[in-house]
Motif scaffolding. Structure first.
Motif, PDB file in Angstrom:
ATOM      1  N   ASP A  97       1.818   1.788  -3.447  1.00 10.76           N
ATOM      2  CA  ASP A  97       0.656   2.214  -4.231  1.00 10.76           C
ATOM      3  C   ASP A  97       0.410   3.713  -4.072  1.00 10.76           C
ATOM      4  OD1 ASP A  97       0.231  -0.359  -5.104  1.00 10.76           O
ATOM      5  OD2 ASP A  97      -1.365  -0.798  -3.664  1.00 10.76           O
ATOM      6  N   HIS A 135       0.832  -1.207   0.000  1.00  7.45           N
ATOM      7  CA  HIS A 135       0.000   0.000   0.000  1.00  7.45           C
ATOM      8  C   HIS A 135       0.866   1.257   0.000  1.00  7.45           C
ATOM      9  CE1 HIS A 135      -3.398   2.579   0.528  1.00  7.45           C
ATOM     10  NE2 HIS A 135      -2.961   3.026   1.693  1.00  7.45           N
ATOM     11  N   SER A 171       2.550   5.532  -6.485  1.00 12.43           N
ATOM     12  CA  SER A 171       2.464   5.177  -7.904  1.00 12.43           C
ATOM     13  C   SER A 171       2.049   6.329  -8.824  1.00 12.43           C
ATOM     14  CB  SER A 171       1.522   3.983  -8.098  1.00 12.43           C
ATOM     15  OG  SER A 171       0.211   4.284  -7.677  1.00 12.43           O
TER      16      SER A 171
END
Length: 386
Positions: free
Chosen positions: A20, A17, A23
């Motif tokens: 992420d 996470h 990203s």
């Protein structure tokens, strides 16, 4: 978390996470540090990795080889017992190690932790791993708010993504919730994870009080601005008034008055303000001043905890009138981990609840967040009491 498999899964999900969150970033975004309180995303990625290496792998994985001997100096945050470190204000000056190298570091440490947990079912290691996971979750929120500050101070005001919804509408009527005087118990009281600053469950006496079921909205805060709330000294603490004058504060962080209409920078870009959403990115000084303007007050953290099951919370960290202090019988952990909370129990205010940036499984009614009174880059808001 008592069994190895769920804890390992929790660890791996947490590590993913964090990445992420990064990203949507461009490579240039990883290194920027506009102010001392905001750390570059690259540093968060490295620091949360160093935590597992320093406190678990070095001590418990035999023949573990450090990924890079300089990384403790680069990614240590404030642990004096661990050794020297780059000062906080210089984190944005580190063009090296590269972003790619930091991701290699993350992968190296993640695999080593996975190896250790598969090999060893130790309660000591599991406890340290759980602390490390929640430490990384804390940094996930900081990472998101630091990214917002980085992009929100970019002249182009670029969008981070179009997914996160920061400003939910409170579509219900305000009510005053009454709580009777009495003796109440405060603090964590079950076997689930908590931080040491939540321990020392104890009794407090509270007089009769009332607390709002809603957070203060943007519309209400605009009324404060329109009533010259930032220009009248009598609403402010002396230190808060000095802060207003010195920094030319005229509205919450990220607010822009464009052609007579209030807008604010969001993770989705610049948007017109939703009047019925909870106000956010305000300091304790501003929360106190607004309460003074309304001839009301902020709740104490104990009043908040006793009443929290009567209202919705979790959109904004809520400033309280409580100083950040140890509970009765508080003891710090031995060694470097004892520096996690205790040494910050001075000159800070407690915030309760959580925010739209708080990761799942990382907040609870007894959670005690804390920040200095002038800070407002977190999703901070206020709930009134009387």
């Amino acid at each position: 978390m008592t069994t190895t498999k769920p804890l390992l899964q929790f660890f791996l999900e947490t590590r993913k996470h964090t990445e992420d969150i990064c990203s949507p970033l461009e490579i240039e975004d990883y290194v920027v540090q506009p102010i001392e309180d905001v750390s570059p995303p690259k540093w968060h990625l490295g620091h949360t990795t160093w935590f597992f290496e320093e406190f678990i792998l070095k001590q418990h994985l035999s023949n573990y080889k450090l990924f890079d001997e300089d990384f403790s100096f680069v990614f240590n945050s404030y642990y004096e017992a661990v050794g020297k470190r780059v000062i906080r204000s210089n984190r944005g000056n580190m063009s090296r190690p590269s972003v790619q190298k930091v991701y290699e570091y993350r992968n190296y440490v993640t695999k080593a932790i996975e190896e250790l947990i598969i090999k060893t079912n130790s309660q000591e290691i599991n406890s340290l791993l759980e602390i490390g996971i929640h430490h990384e979750k804390q940094h996930q929120e900081l990472l998101l708010t630091d990214i917002k500050f980085i992009l929100g101070n970019n002249p182009l005001l670029p969008s981070y993504n179009n997914i996160i919804k920061e400003h939910e509408t409170q579509d219900y009527q305000q009510e005053w919730l009454k709580v009777k005087e009495g003796v109440y118990e405060i603090g964590h009281n079950n076997s689930s994870f908590c931080y040491d600053n939540e321990l020392g469950r104890h009794k407090v006496y509270l007089t009769n009080y009332e607390i709002a079921n809603k957070l203060v909205t943007n519309k209400e805060f605009i009324e404060f601005i329109t009533a010259n709330g930032y220009k009248l000294h009598n609403f402010w603490h002396a230190e808060g008034w000095d802060w207003v004058l010195k920094n030319n504060i005229t509205s919450p962080l990220y607010w822009h008055n464009i052609d007579g209409k209030w807008h604010h920078y969001t993770l989705n870009g610049l948007q017109e303000i939703n009047l019925n959403s909870p106000v956010t990115h305000i300091s304790y000084f501003e929360a106190f001043a607004y309460a003074q303007y309304k001839k009301l007050r902020l709740p104490t953290e104990f009043e908040w905890e006793v009443a929290q099951n009567k209202f919705n919370w979790g959109d904004r960290w809520e400033w309280t009138e409580s100083a950040y202090l140890p509970y009765p019988g508080y003891t710090k952990a031995e060694g470097a981990l004892g520096e996690y909370n205790g040494k910050f129990m001075v000159n800070q205010k407690v915030l309760r609840g959580g925010s739209i940036a708080t990761p799942t499984l990382h907040t609870r009614p007894t959670y005690r967040n804390f920040f200095q009174t002038n800070l407002r880059w977190q999703y901070t808001g206020l709930r009134l009491a009387k």
